[in-house]
Design a protein around this motif. Structure first.
Motif, PDB file in Angstrom:
ATOM      1  N   GLY A  39       9.013 -18.096  32.196  1.00  0.00           N
ATOM      2  CA  GLY A  39       9.089 -18.141  30.733  1.00  0.00           C
ATOM      3  C   GLY A  39       8.121 -17.162  30.100  1.00  0.00           C
ATOM      4  O   GLY A  39       8.478 -16.419  29.181  1.00  0.00           O
ATOM      5  N   PHE A  40       6.894 -17.140  30.604  1.00  0.00           N
ATOM      6  CA  PHE A  40       5.901 -16.211  30.074  1.00  0.00           C
ATOM      7  C   PHE A  40       6.359 -14.766  30.266  1.00  0.00           C
ATOM      8  O   PHE A  40       6.338 -13.968  29.330  1.00  0.00           O
ATOM      9  CB  PHE A  40       4.533 -16.432  30.734  1.00  0.00           C
ATOM     10  CG  PHE A  40       3.545 -15.378  30.372  1.00  0.00           C
ATOM     11  CD1 PHE A  40       2.958 -15.363  29.115  1.00  0.00           C
ATOM     12  CD2 PHE A  40       3.234 -14.360  31.261  1.00  0.00           C
ATOM     13  CE1 PHE A  40       2.071 -14.360  28.752  1.00  0.00           C
ATOM     14  CE2 PHE A  40       2.352 -13.366  30.911  1.00  0.00           C
ATOM     15  CZ  PHE A  40       1.771 -13.361  29.663  1.00  0.00           C
ATOM     16  N   ILE A  41       6.779 -14.439  31.478  1.00  0.00           N
ATOM     17  CA  ILE A  41       7.213 -13.068  31.776  1.00  0.00           C
ATOM     18  C   ILE A  41       8.376 -12.668  30.874  1.00  0.00           C
ATOM     19  O   ILE A  41       8.422 -11.536  30.380  1.00  0.00           O
ATOM     20  CB  ILE A  41       7.570 -12.918  33.269  1.00  0.00           C
ATOM     21  CG1 ILE A  41       6.299 -13.022  34.121  1.00  0.00           C
ATOM     22  CG2 ILE A  41       8.299 -11.606  33.535  1.00  0.00           C
ATOM     23  CD1 ILE A  41       6.551 -13.105  35.623  1.00  0.00           C
ATOM     24  N   SER A  42       9.283 -13.617  30.618  1.00  0.00           N
ATOM     25  CA  SER A  42      10.451 -13.291  29.782  1.00  0.00           C
ATOM     26  C   SER A  42      10.066 -12.963  28.345  1.00  0.00           C
ATOM     27  O   SER A  42      10.802 -12.266  27.644  1.00  0.00           O
ATOM     28  CB  SER A  42      11.461 -14.445  29.798  1.00  0.00           C
ATOM     29  OG  SER A  42      11.023 -15.529  28.988  1.00  0.00           O
ATOM     30  N   ILE A  96       8.538 -17.546  21.842  1.00  0.00           N
ATOM     31  CA  ILE A  96       7.900 -18.371  22.868  1.00  0.00           C
ATOM     32  C   ILE A  96       8.556 -19.745  22.990  1.00  0.00           C
ATOM     33  O   ILE A  96       8.621 -20.299  24.073  1.00  0.00           O
ATOM     34  CB  ILE A  96       6.362 -18.458  22.702  1.00  0.00           C
ATOM     35  CG1 ILE A  96       5.980 -19.220  21.446  1.00  0.00           C
ATOM     36  CG2 ILE A  96       5.731 -17.077  22.742  1.00  0.00           C
ATOM     37  CD1 ILE A  96       4.499 -19.569  21.378  1.00  0.00           C
ATOM     38  N   ARG A  97       9.071 -20.270  21.896  1.00  0.00           N
ATOM     39  CA  ARG A  97       9.791 -21.549  21.977  1.00  0.00           C
ATOM     40  C   ARG A  97      11.082 -21.389  22.773  1.00  0.00           C
ATOM     41  O   ARG A  97      11.447 -22.255  23.565  1.00  0.00           O
ATOM     42  CB  ARG A  97      10.074 -22.094  20.576  1.00  0.00           C
ATOM     43  CG  ARG A  97       8.840 -22.716  19.952  1.00  0.00           C
ATOM     44  CD  ARG A  97       9.172 -23.574  18.736  1.00  0.00           C
ATOM     45  NE  ARG A  97       7.955 -24.154  18.213  1.00  0.00           N
ATOM     46  CZ  ARG A  97       7.403 -23.818  17.058  1.00  0.00           C
ATOM     47  NH1 ARG A  97       7.983 -22.916  16.278  1.00  0.00           N
ATOM     48  NH2 ARG A  97       6.297 -24.383  16.657  1.00  0.00           N
ATOM     49  N   GLU A  98      11.759 -20.260  22.558  1.00  0.00           N
ATOM     50  CA  GLU A  98      12.985 -19.975  23.316  1.00  0.00           C
ATOM     51  C   GLU A  98      12.693 -19.908  24.818  1.00  0.00           C
ATOM     52  O   GLU A  98      13.538 -20.240  25.647  1.00  0.00           O
ATOM     53  CB  GLU A  98      13.582 -18.638  22.845  1.00  0.00           C
ATOM     54  CG  GLU A  98      14.874 -18.259  23.528  1.00  0.00           C
ATOM     55  CD  GLU A  98      15.381 -16.899  23.058  1.00  0.00           C
ATOM     56  OE1 GLU A  98      15.885 -16.150  23.904  1.00  0.00           O
ATOM     57  OE2 GLU A  98      15.256 -16.596  21.850  1.00  0.00           O
ATOM     58  N   ALA A  99      11.479 -19.503  25.167  1.00  0.00           N
ATOM     59  CA  ALA A  99      11.077 -19.398  26.571  1.00  0.00           C
ATOM     60  C   ALA A  99      10.560 -20.725  27.130  1.00  0.00           C
ATOM     61  O   ALA A  99      10.149 -20.791  28.291  1.00  0.00           O
ATOM     62  CB  ALA A  99      10.016 -18.318  26.728  1.00  0.00           C
ATOM     63  N   GLY A 100      10.559 -21.785  26.312  1.00  0.00           N
ATOM     64  CA  GLY A 100      10.186 -23.109  26.799  1.00  0.00           C
ATOM     65  C   GLY A 100       8.769 -23.547  26.523  1.00  0.00           C
ATOM     66  O   GLY A 100       8.309 -24.555  27.048  1.00  0.00           O
TER      67      GLY A 100
END
Length: 195
Positions: A39-42, A96-100
């Motif tokens: 998630g962070f990397i994305s 960042i919410r989209e990434a979880g």
């Protein structure tokens, strides 16, 4: 003499207490999961685009400002200080919410841990030789008659900051270093893209 000894003992005990608090806080952190790392990397390419859209400059803050109160290298946590209140903040939160991630602080904490583990992996083995080179550079600066005292102090301070950052960044928990291993290729690729 007794007062001086008591003061030294008190400072040592304070240091031990702070060290214990730091380690218990580190132990309280949940393990880095693959989902959080992914998630962070994305978020990184999307945040790079966001920075370009809003013309957000990479503030080259001094290294002290990228350290958390416990002295750890925390570039993403420090970037939150700049980002909060910025017109890009709502877009940042959507990414960042989209990434979880449930909060900016969670994203930053994961990012700081991933970055420390990545840097630790990248400079493993280089740290001691780099430190020796910096210590040699400090001696060279101190012995250089062509540099003013003020310039010497500024250069030496910068070298000390660099050494502190290297130490802080290279002291990632072994669990974090292990957790990022499957993502090293992607992290290296992203690192080269942003240089």
């Amino acid at each position: 003499m007794i007062i001086k000894t008591a003061l030294k003992l008190s400072l040592k005990l304070s240091g031990i207490i702070l060290l214990l608090i730091y380690h218990s806080a580190a132990l309280a952190q949940p393990p880095l999961s693959g989902d959080k790392i992914e998630g962070f990397i994305s978020t990184l390419p999307k945040l790079e685009e966001l920075g370009e859209k809003y013309d957000i400059e990479d503030d080259q803050e001094d290294l002290d400002s990228q350290a958390s109160p416990d002295g750890a290298f925390s570039p993403f946590t420090s970037s939150l200080r700049t980002l909060k209140g910025h017109k890009a903040y709502n877009d940042f939160m959507a990414i960042i919410r989209e990434a979880g991630f449930s909060s900016a602080e969670e994203w930053a904490m994961v990012g700081d841990r991933v970055m420390r583990a990545f840097i630790s992996t990248e400079i493993k083995g280089q740290h001691s030789s780099s430190r020796a080179e910096m210590e040699e550079a400090i001696k060279d600066v101190q012995n250089n008659p062509h540099i003013s005292t003020e310039q010497k102090q500024a250069i030496i301070n910068n070298l000390h900051q660099s050494m502190a950052m290297m130490s802080a960044a290279s002291n990632a928990p072994a669990e974090d270093v292990k957790a990022i291993q499957p993502y090293l290729g992607k992290l290296k690729s992203l690192s080269k893209e942003t240089q």
